[in-house]
Design a protein around this motif. Structure first.
Motif, mmCIF file in Angstrom:
data_model
loop_
_atom_site.group_PDB
_atom_site.id
_atom_site.type_symbol
_atom_site.label_atom_id
_atom_site.label_comp_id
_atom_site.label_asym_id
_atom_site.label_seq_id
_atom_site.Cartn_x
_atom_site.Cartn_y
_atom_site.Cartn_z
ATOM 1 N N PRO A 43 -56.463 -23.360 7.347
ATOM 2 C CA PRO A 43 -56.197 -22.064 6.730
ATOM 3 C C PRO A 43 -54.765 -21.512 6.993
ATOM 4 O O PRO A 43 -54.400 -21.641 8.021
ATOM 5 C CB PRO A 43 -57.062 -21.080 7.175
ATOM 6 C CG PRO A 43 -57.541 -21.564 8.588
ATOM 7 C CD PRO A 43 -57.320 -23.159 8.362
ATOM 8 N N ALA A 44 -53.987 -21.339 6.214
ATOM 9 C CA ALA A 44 -52.621 -20.983 6.161
ATOM 10 C C ALA A 44 -52.637 -19.522 5.566
ATOM 11 O O ALA A 44 -52.762 -19.205 4.551
ATOM 12 C CB ALA A 44 -51.529 -21.983 5.370
ATOM 13 N N LYS A 45 -52.001 -18.525 6.552
ATOM 14 C CA LYS A 45 -51.713 -17.268 6.249
ATOM 15 C C LYS A 45 -50.430 -17.119 5.493
ATOM 16 O O LYS A 45 -49.571 -17.611 6.301
ATOM 17 C CB LYS A 45 -51.966 -16.489 7.396
ATOM 18 C CG LYS A 45 -53.318 -16.228 7.929
ATOM 19 C CD LYS A 45 -53.697 -15.192 9.209
ATOM 20 C CE LYS A 45 -54.931 -15.148 9.379
ATOM 21 N NZ LYS A 45 -55.146 -14.184 10.569
ATOM 22 N N MET A 46 -50.237 -16.513 4.364
ATOM 23 C CA MET A 46 -48.850 -16.281 3.729
ATOM 24 C C MET A 46 -48.678 -14.925 3.246
ATOM 25 O O MET A 46 -49.603 -14.152 2.976
ATOM 26 C CB MET A 46 -48.686 -17.269 2.535
ATOM 27 C CG MET A 46 -48.782 -18.590 2.966
ATOM 28 S SD MET A 46 -48.807 -19.626 1.500
ATOM 29 C CE MET A 46 -50.319 -19.328 0.781
ATOM 30 N N ASN A 47 -47.390 -14.236 3.796
ATOM 31 C CA ASN A 47 -47.124 -12.980 3.314
ATOM 32 C C ASN A 47 -46.576 -13.193 1.891
ATOM 33 O O ASN A 47 -46.757 -13.866 1.024
ATOM 34 C CB ASN A 47 -46.172 -12.163 4.309
ATOM 35 C CG ASN A 47 -44.762 -13.035 4.251
ATOM 36 O OD1 ASN A 47 -44.374 -13.547 3.332
ATOM 37 N ND2 ASN A 47 -44.249 -13.130 5.428
ATOM 38 N N ASP A 48 -46.164 -11.648 1.347
ATOM 39 C CA ASP A 48 -45.534 -11.435 0.150
ATOM 40 C C ASP A 48 -44.458 -12.219 -0.217
ATOM 41 O O ASP A 48 -43.953 -12.535 -1.344
ATOM 42 C CB ASP A 48 -45.631 -10.037 -0.138
ATOM 43 C CG ASP A 48 -44.678 -9.320 0.591
ATOM 44 O OD1 ASP A 48 -44.145 -10.035 1.530
ATOM 45 O OD2 ASP A 48 -44.355 -8.365 0.387
ATOM 46 N N ARG A 49 -43.760 -12.749 0.850
ATOM 47 C CA ARG A 49 -42.506 -13.721 0.587
ATOM 48 C C ARG A 49 -42.859 -15.290 0.555
ATOM 49 O O ARG A 49 -41.890 -16.180 0.202
ATOM 50 C CB ARG A 49 -41.403 -13.298 1.454
ATOM 51 C CG ARG A 49 -41.130 -11.901 1.352
ATOM 52 C CD ARG A 49 -40.051 -11.358 2.264
ATOM 53 N NE ARG A 49 -40.487 -11.680 3.732
ATOM 54 C CZ ARG A 49 -41.450 -10.971 4.217
ATOM 55 N NH1 ARG A 49 -41.862 -9.806 3.576
ATOM 56 N NH2 ARG A 49 -41.509 -11.149 5.638
ATOM 57 N N GLN A 50 -44.114 -15.565 1.026
ATOM 58 C CA GLN A 50 -44.486 -17.200 1.189
ATOM 59 C C GLN A 50 -45.398 -17.473 -0.255
ATOM 60 O O GLN A 50 -46.389 -16.587 -0.186
ATOM 61 C CB GLN A 50 -45.013 -17.331 2.485
ATOM 62 C CG GLN A 50 -44.005 -17.075 3.682
ATOM 63 C CD GLN A 50 -44.765 -16.824 5.136
ATOM 64 O OE1 GLN A 50 -45.799 -16.073 5.130
ATOM 65 N NE2 GLN A 50 -44.340 -17.419 5.960
ATOM 66 N N HIS A 51 -45.122 -18.571 -0.497
ATOM 67 C CA HIS A 51 -46.021 -19.077 -1.683
ATOM 68 C C HIS A 51 -46.052 -20.561 -1.675
ATOM 69 O O HIS A 51 -45.627 -21.176 -1.022
ATOM 70 C CB HIS A 51 -45.286 -18.638 -2.821
ATOM 71 C CG HIS A 51 -44.874 -17.163 -3.046
ATOM 72 N ND1 HIS A 51 -45.564 -16.016 -2.989
ATOM 73 C CD2 HIS A 51 -43.563 -16.742 -3.280
ATOM 74 C CE1 HIS A 51 -44.941 -15.078 -3.071
ATOM 75 N NE2 HIS A 51 -43.764 -15.369 -3.216
ATOM 76 N N VAL A 52 -47.337 -20.803 -2.424
ATOM 77 C CA VAL A 52 -47.322 -22.288 -2.648
ATOM 78 C C VAL A 52 -46.251 -22.758 -3.619
ATOM 79 O O VAL A 52 -46.649 -22.159 -4.684
ATOM 80 C CB VAL A 52 -48.735 -22.891 -2.935
ATOM 81 C CG1 VAL A 52 -48.865 -24.249 -3.266
ATOM 82 C CG2 VAL A 52 -49.566 -22.539 -1.770
ATOM 83 N N ASP A 53 -45.293 -23.680 -3.617
ATOM 84 C CA ASP A 53 -44.508 -23.891 -4.837
ATOM 85 C C ASP A 53 -44.212 -25.431 -4.576
ATOM 86 O O ASP A 53 -43.283 -25.716 -4.092
ATOM 87 C CB ASP A 53 -43.226 -23.210 -4.725
ATOM 88 C CG ASP A 53 -43.431 -21.729 -5.366
ATOM 89 O OD1 ASP A 53 -43.974 -21.796 -6.488
ATOM 90 O OD2 ASP A 53 -42.914 -20.643 -4.762
ATOM 91 N N ILE A 54 -45.174 -25.980 -5.231
ATOM 92 C CA ILE A 54 -44.820 -27.766 -5.340
ATOM 93 C C ILE A 54 -44.551 -27.848 -6.846
ATOM 94 O O ILE A 54 -45.384 -28.059 -7.758
ATOM 95 C CB ILE A 54 -46.256 -28.339 -4.919
ATOM 96 C CG1 ILE A 54 -46.654 -28.050 -3.440
ATOM 97 C CG2 ILE A 54 -46.178 -29.832 -4.919
ATOM 98 C CD1 ILE A 54 -48.136 -28.403 -3.169
ATOM 99 N N PRO A 55 -43.267 -28.371 -6.845
ATOM 100 C CA PRO A 55 -42.680 -28.730 -8.447
ATOM 101 C C PRO A 55 -43.433 -29.821 -8.714
ATOM 102 O O PRO A 55 -44.149 -30.584 -8.339
ATOM 103 C CB PRO A 55 -41.207 -28.917 -7.972
ATOM 104 C CG PRO A 55 -40.904 -27.960 -6.624
ATOM 105 C CD PRO A 55 -42.339 -28.315 -6.048
ATOM 106 N N PRO A 56 -43.089 -30.282 -9.982
ATOM 107 C CA PRO A 56 -43.866 -31.259 -10.844
ATOM 108 C C PRO A 56 -43.376 -32.556 -9.958
ATOM 109 O O PRO A 56 -42.600 -32.888 -9.667
ATOM 110 C CB PRO A 56 -43.154 -31.229 -12.177
ATOM 111 C CG PRO A 56 -42.693 -29.780 -12.309
ATOM 112 C CD PRO A 56 -42.493 -29.224 -11.071
ATOM 113 N N HIS A 57 -44.510 -33.326 -9.922
ATOM 114 C CA HIS A 57 -44.295 -34.612 -9.608
ATOM 115 C C HIS A 57 -45.538 -35.368 -9.814
ATOM 116 O O HIS A 57 -46.567 -35.062 -10.598
ATOM 117 C CB HIS A 57 -44.685 -34.580 -7.664
ATOM 118 C CG HIS A 57 -46.234 -34.147 -7.445
ATOM 119 N ND1 HIS A 57 -46.257 -32.330 -7.457
ATOM 120 C CD2 HIS A 57 -47.330 -34.366 -7.079
ATOM 121 C CE1 HIS A 57 -47.564 -32.325 -7.082
ATOM 122 N NE2 HIS A 57 -48.025 -33.305 -6.904
ATOM 123 N N PRO A 58 -45.312 -36.866 -9.889
ATOM 124 C CA PRO A 58 -46.229 -37.829 -10.625
ATOM 125 C C PRO A 58 -47.353 -38.427 -9.842
ATOM 126 O O PRO A 58 -47.165 -38.478 -8.717
ATOM 127 C CB PRO A 58 -45.308 -38.999 -11.134
ATOM 128 C CG PRO A 58 -44.185 -38.931 -9.929
ATOM 129 C CD PRO A 58 -44.103 -37.471 -9.250
#
Length: 297
Positions: A43-58
């Motif tokens: 489990p990863a706690k993220m604040n309002d400035r931290q996000h999951v952002d995994i760009p397009p990949h194949p």
């Protein structure tokens, strides 16, 4: 006599946004049935400035299974799919000859604190389906077969088991089963299993042949037909496996195949940006300069 052939402990890996616990592949056991890759996210706690952002990949040659315990992920792919994955749902994306996708924190959660926790799994495709057309399927939690036996609650996430079948469209004989115990209870289901079997302990503990095993451990059975253990109260485990393939598998970055040429073709296609794009996305993850090849079995 213990039926545990191998104990695999989570190994920390940094995937850019947060740390994950890598379970498969493992040097002593590359696959369990058709399951070729398993990460425990968070489990990863993220604040309002931290996000999951995994760009397009194949991806090629596999199906991805995303199963969340907490948090939400916005999935977009080159088929035009755009869907928010919520806890308890199953996201099943089949790459076949090639698909591209992104995974991001949904817009409505980008200004609040949040937690990300779940499993990211790859299931290899049979050799004859490596080049199938890509597809996508999504199952809500209430669509998954679920039942209670004494103190134990079962949920069939994927595949067939106990004359029950998940709506997730798998392509080889396999199973993934969630078992939760509100009180201590015995599990003896080996006669219903087939192929190879692994047991991942998310929380709590199990007892087998006088030994106790705890969270973040993956136990691989010597013989799935002899699978039996006792769950302590408040335990959650994931039993998975199925029939192994007769051919070896290669894995290179996000590509899985039975031969080097499929891998080389996919690498060049990605360098050339010849995969179908994800609508609305303008960035992508470049091919790593020197990713390592792992020979799979």
């Amino acid at each position: 006599m213990s039926n545990i052939n191998l104990i695999i402990e989570e190994r920390p890996r940094d995937i850019g946004n947060f740390m994950v616990g890598r379970l498969l592949p493992f040097k002593g056991k590359r696959m369990v049935g058709p399951f070729i890759f398993i990460d425990h996210m968070g489990p990863a706690k993220m604040n309002d400035r931290q996000h999951v952002d995994i760009p397009p990949h194949p991806h090629i040659g596999l199906s991805t299974l995303t199963y969340l315990f907490e948090g939400n992920i916005m999935h977009r792919d080159s088929l035009g799919t755009a869907i928010e994955i919520k806890p308890g749902q199953v996201n099943w994306m089949t790459a076949g000859k090639g698909i591209v996708h992104s995974e991001r924190t949904p817009d409505h959660l980008r200004h609040s604190d949040k937690v990300m926790h779940g499993l990211q799994i790859w299931v290899a495709l049979p050799k004859e389906l490596e080049d199938m057309n890509p597809s996508f399927a999504h199952a809500d939690e209430n669509e998954l077969p679920a039942w209670t036996e004494g103190p134990l609650h079962f949920k069939l996430i994927a595949g067939k088991l106990f004359d029950k079948e998940s709506p997730v469209p798998v392509f080889s004989p396999l199973y993934m089963l969630e078992i939760k115990s509100r009180e201590a209870g015995d599990v003896a289901i080996g006669t219903d299993l087939y192929g190879e079997a692994g047991l991942y302990i998310l929380e709590g503990a199990i007892e087998e042949d006088g030994h106790t095993y705890g969270p973040k451990e993956l136990l691989v059975a010597k013989d799935s037909k002899l699978c039996k253990f006792r769950m302590q109260a408040g335990t959650t485990v994931y039993l998975f496996g199925g029939e192994p393939f007769p051919e070896e598998r290669l894995i290179y970055w996000n590509f899985v195949a039975t031969d080097h040429q499929h891998i080389e073709n996919a690498k060049q296609r990605w360098r050339d940006q010849a995969f179908d794009p994800v609508p609305g996305e303008t960035t992508f993850i470049p091919l790593p300069p020197e990713p390592s090849n792992l020979k799979m079995k």
